[in-house]
Design an enzyme around this catalytic site. Sequence first.
Site, PDB file in Angstrom:
ATOM      1  N   GLY A  43       0.550  -1.256   0.082  1.00 14.65           N
ATOM      2  CA  GLY A  43      -0.040   0.063   0.068  1.00 14.65           C
ATOM      3  C   GLY A  43       0.688   1.122   0.110  1.00 14.65           C
ATOM      4  O   GLY A  43       0.356   2.290  -0.524  1.00 14.65           O
ATOM      5  N   GLU A  98       3.894   3.997   5.904  1.00 12.87           N
ATOM      6  CA  GLU A  98       2.859   3.284   6.128  1.00 12.87           C
ATOM      7  C   GLU A  98       1.752   4.070   5.302  1.00 12.87           C
ATOM      8  O   GLU A  98       1.636   5.224   5.333  1.00 12.87           O
ATOM      9  CB  GLU A  98       2.495   2.695   7.422  1.00 12.87           C
ATOM     10  CG  GLU A  98       1.192   2.098   7.515  1.00 12.87           C
ATOM     11  CD  GLU A  98       1.193   0.680   6.944  1.00 12.87           C
ATOM     12  OE1 GLU A  98       1.591   0.625   5.660  1.00 12.87           O
ATOM     13  OE2 GLU A  98       0.730  -0.410   7.659  1.00 12.87           O
ATOM     14  N   ASP A  99       0.838   3.181   4.241  1.00  8.57           N
ATOM     15  CA  ASP A  99      -0.377   3.738   3.913  1.00  8.57           C
ATOM     16  C   ASP A  99      -1.316   4.561   4.846  1.00  8.57           C
ATOM     17  O   ASP A  99      -1.633   5.600   4.911  1.00  8.57           O
ATOM     18  CB  ASP A  99      -0.727   3.005   2.703  1.00  8.57           C
ATOM     19  CG  ASP A  99      -1.733   1.644   3.284  1.00  8.57           C
ATOM     20  OD1 ASP A  99      -1.153   1.495   4.439  1.00  8.57           O
ATOM     21  OD2 ASP A  99      -1.914   0.905   2.534  1.00  8.57           O
ATOM     22  N   ASP A 102      -5.129   2.121  10.739  1.00 10.97           N
ATOM     23  CA  ASP A 102      -6.475   1.832  11.242  1.00 10.97           C
ATOM     24  C   ASP A 102      -6.532   1.796  12.735  1.00 10.97           C
ATOM     25  O   ASP A 102      -6.522   2.526  13.438  1.00 10.97           O
ATOM     26  CB  ASP A 102      -6.718   0.698  10.463  1.00 10.97           C
ATOM     27  CG  ASP A 102      -8.469   0.556  10.365  1.00 10.97           C
ATOM     28  OD1 ASP A 102      -9.049   1.457  10.672  1.00 10.97           O
ATOM     29  OD2 ASP A 102      -8.755  -0.623  10.094  1.00 10.97           O
ATOM     30  N   LYS A 130      -7.219   6.676  10.585  1.00 10.61           N
ATOM     31  CA  LYS A 130      -8.559   6.570  11.067  1.00 10.61           C
ATOM     32  C   LYS A 130      -8.802   6.524  12.463  1.00 10.61           C
ATOM     33  O   LYS A 130      -8.756   5.521  13.119  1.00 10.61           O
ATOM     34  CB  LYS A 130      -9.411   5.477  10.427  1.00 10.61           C
ATOM     35  CG  LYS A 130      -9.347   5.422   9.112  1.00 10.61           C
ATOM     36  CD  LYS A 130     -10.122   4.103   8.522  1.00 10.61           C
ATOM     37  CE  LYS A 130     -10.034   3.835   7.366  1.00 10.61           C
ATOM     38  NZ  LYS A 130     -10.619   2.269   6.867  1.00 10.61           N
ATOM     39  N   PHE A 152     -14.130   3.263   4.356  1.00 13.76           N
ATOM     40  CA  PHE A 152     -12.968   2.130   3.399  1.00 13.76           C
ATOM     41  C   PHE A 152     -12.440   3.175   2.347  1.00 13.76           C
ATOM     42  O   PHE A 152     -13.394   3.617   1.590  1.00 13.76           O
ATOM     43  CB  PHE A 152     -13.455   0.982   3.115  1.00 13.76           C
ATOM     44  CG  PHE A 152     -12.206   0.154   2.634  1.00 13.76           C
ATOM     45  CD1 PHE A 152     -11.499  -0.464   3.573  1.00 13.76           C
ATOM     46  CD2 PHE A 152     -12.298  -0.109   1.538  1.00 13.76           C
ATOM     47  CE1 PHE A 152     -10.511  -1.346   3.211  1.00 13.76           C
ATOM     48  CE2 PHE A 152     -10.802  -0.787   0.930  1.00 13.76           C
ATOM     49  CZ  PHE A 152     -10.263  -1.535   1.662  1.00 13.76           C
ATOM     50  N   VAL A 153     -11.154   3.453   2.225  1.00 13.96           N
ATOM     51  CA  VAL A 153     -10.857   4.317   1.033  1.00 13.96           C
ATOM     52  C   VAL A 153      -9.957   3.458   0.255  1.00 13.96           C
ATOM     53  O   VAL A 153      -9.050   2.697   0.548  1.00 13.96           O
ATOM     54  CB  VAL A 153     -10.210   5.563   1.516  1.00 13.96           C
ATOM     55  CG1 VAL A 153     -11.019   6.378   2.299  1.00 13.96           C
ATOM     56  CG2 VAL A 153      -9.004   5.174   2.369  1.00 13.96           C
ATOM     57  N   ASP A 159      -5.615  -0.223  -2.041  1.00 15.94           N
ATOM     58  CA  ASP A 159      -6.587  -1.125  -2.735  1.00 15.94           C
ATOM     59  C   ASP A 159      -7.770  -1.563  -1.978  1.00 15.94           C
ATOM     60  O   ASP A 159      -7.819  -1.611  -1.125  1.00 15.94           O
ATOM     61  CB  ASP A 159      -5.659  -2.372  -3.143  1.00 15.94           C
ATOM     62  CG  ASP A 159      -5.557  -3.438  -2.041  1.00 15.94           C
ATOM     63  OD1 ASP A 159      -5.207  -3.198  -0.771  1.00 15.94           O
ATOM     64  OD2 ASP A 159      -5.976  -4.549  -2.119  1.00 15.94           O
ATOM     65  N   ARG A 165      -5.222   0.878  -7.021  1.00 12.21           N
ATOM     66  CA  ARG A 165      -4.020   1.586  -6.433  1.00 12.21           C
ATOM     67  C   ARG A 165      -3.464   2.573  -7.195  1.00 12.21           C
ATOM     68  O   ARG A 165      -2.712   3.408  -6.919  1.00 12.21           O
ATOM     69  CB  ARG A 165      -2.854   0.196  -6.290  1.00 12.21           C
ATOM     70  CG  ARG A 165      -3.157  -0.793  -5.386  1.00 12.21           C
ATOM     71  CD  ARG A 165      -1.946  -1.500  -4.972  1.00 12.21           C
ATOM     72  NE  ARG A 165      -2.224  -2.777  -4.391  1.00 12.21           N
ATOM     73  CZ  ARG A 165      -2.112  -2.916  -3.069  1.00 12.21           C
ATOM     74  NH1 ARG A 165      -2.077  -1.899  -2.382  1.00 12.21           N
ATOM     75  NH2 ARG A 165      -2.339  -4.245  -2.673  1.00 12.21           N
TER      76      ARG A 165
HETATM   77  P1  IMP Z   1      -4.316  -1.668  11.157  1.00 10.95           P
HETATM   78  O1  IMP Z   1      -3.381  -2.789  11.801  1.00 10.95           O
HETATM   79  O2  IMP Z   1      -5.755  -2.078  11.716  1.00 10.95           O
HETATM   80  O3  IMP Z   1      -3.846  -0.241  11.562  1.00 10.95           O
HETATM   81  O4  IMP Z   1      -4.442  -1.804   9.518  1.00 10.95           O
HETATM   82  C1  IMP Z   1      -3.511  -1.158   8.921  1.00 10.95           C
HETATM   83  C2  IMP Z   1      -4.005  -1.934   7.427  1.00 10.95           C
HETATM   84  O5  IMP Z   1      -5.092  -2.038   6.999  1.00 10.95           O
HETATM   85  C3  IMP Z   1      -3.276  -0.791   6.570  1.00 10.95           C
HETATM   86  O6  IMP Z   1      -1.917  -1.007   6.129  1.00 10.95           O
HETATM   87  C4  IMP Z   1      -4.187  -1.493   5.040  1.00 10.95           C
HETATM   88  O7  IMP Z   1      -3.491  -2.283   4.660  1.00 10.95           O
HETATM   89  C5  IMP Z   1      -5.448  -1.877   5.824  1.00 10.95           C
HETATM   90  N1  IMP Z   1      -6.490  -1.043   5.631  1.00 10.95           N
HETATM   91  C6  IMP Z   1      -7.181  -0.264   6.738  1.00 10.95           C
HETATM   92  N2  IMP Z   1      -7.966   0.688   6.451  1.00 10.95           N
HETATM   93  C7  IMP Z   1      -8.058   0.556   5.070  1.00 10.95           C
HETATM   94  C8  IMP Z   1      -8.476   1.305   3.997  1.00 10.95           C
HETATM   95  O8  IMP Z   1      -9.496   2.321   4.147  1.00 10.95           O
HETATM   96  N3  IMP Z   1      -8.255   1.115   2.809  1.00 10.95           N
HETATM   97  C9  IMP Z   1      -7.364   0.130   2.229  1.00 10.95           C
HETATM   98  N4  IMP Z   1      -6.627  -0.422   3.272  1.00 10.95           N
HETATM   99  C10 IMP Z   1      -6.940  -0.254   4.299  1.00 10.95           C
END
Ligand code: IMP
Length: 190
Positions: A43, A98-99, A102, A130, A152-153, A159, A165
């Site tokens: 990402g 990181e992208d 969450d 977020k 969700f974006v 992606d 992407r």
């Molecule tokens: P976390 O461990 O819950 O912080 O998850 C982070 C990962 O979840 C990111 O690196 C993304 O791969 C994926 N992710 C979370 N939200 C989104 C979204 O809105 N769009 C796309 N990927 C997401």
Amino acid sequence: MEEFIERILITEEDIQKRVRELGSAITRDYQGTELRVVGVLRGAFIFMADLVRNIRVPLSVDFMSISSYGDECETSGIVRILKDLDKPITGRHVLIVEDIVDTGLTLRHLKEVLSTRGPASLRICALLSKPERRVVQDLRIDYLGFEIPNCFVVGYGLDYAERYRNYPFIFVLRPEYYSDAQREGKGQGG
Ligand code: IMP
């Protein structure tokens, strides 16, 4: 506009402006040092490509690929390393790119893993966050592009089922283009 786009959340112009600002802040903070920029695949690849072109200190790049265990990730925060770094980071100033943050579980785990390798410093740069979804409350994002609401974006590297992407802006898909699970706001990793 493409028929699968519900709305554009962040335009290409706004992303590029913010990436320049992040690059300037990183350049200022790392003046006189050498940086190792670590991208989290897949990402972050587009964000990282734009970001490093706005950083003006000597740097090298490396990449990691990880996968979460889906729903288990929300409780355990365990991520599997699919591709590790090519080079050691001992004594290096490391910036993880990181992208999106969450729950924060992925980055907390990654930070724990990398900090055991003795970097001189370890910071995080994320394009999106977020905050409503955060489980790890004490995760510090040193450089953040944008806070976004709980939706969700996709686009600009992010992606849904490996698609979208390639768009230069961040957008929300029309509901008919993704499944119920994704609509809850959680990605499937990568
Ligand atoms: P976390 O461990 O819950 O912080 O998850 C982070 C990962 O979840 C990111 O690196 C993304 O791969 C994926 N992710 C979370 N939200 C989104 C979204 O809105 N769009 C796309 N990927 C997401």
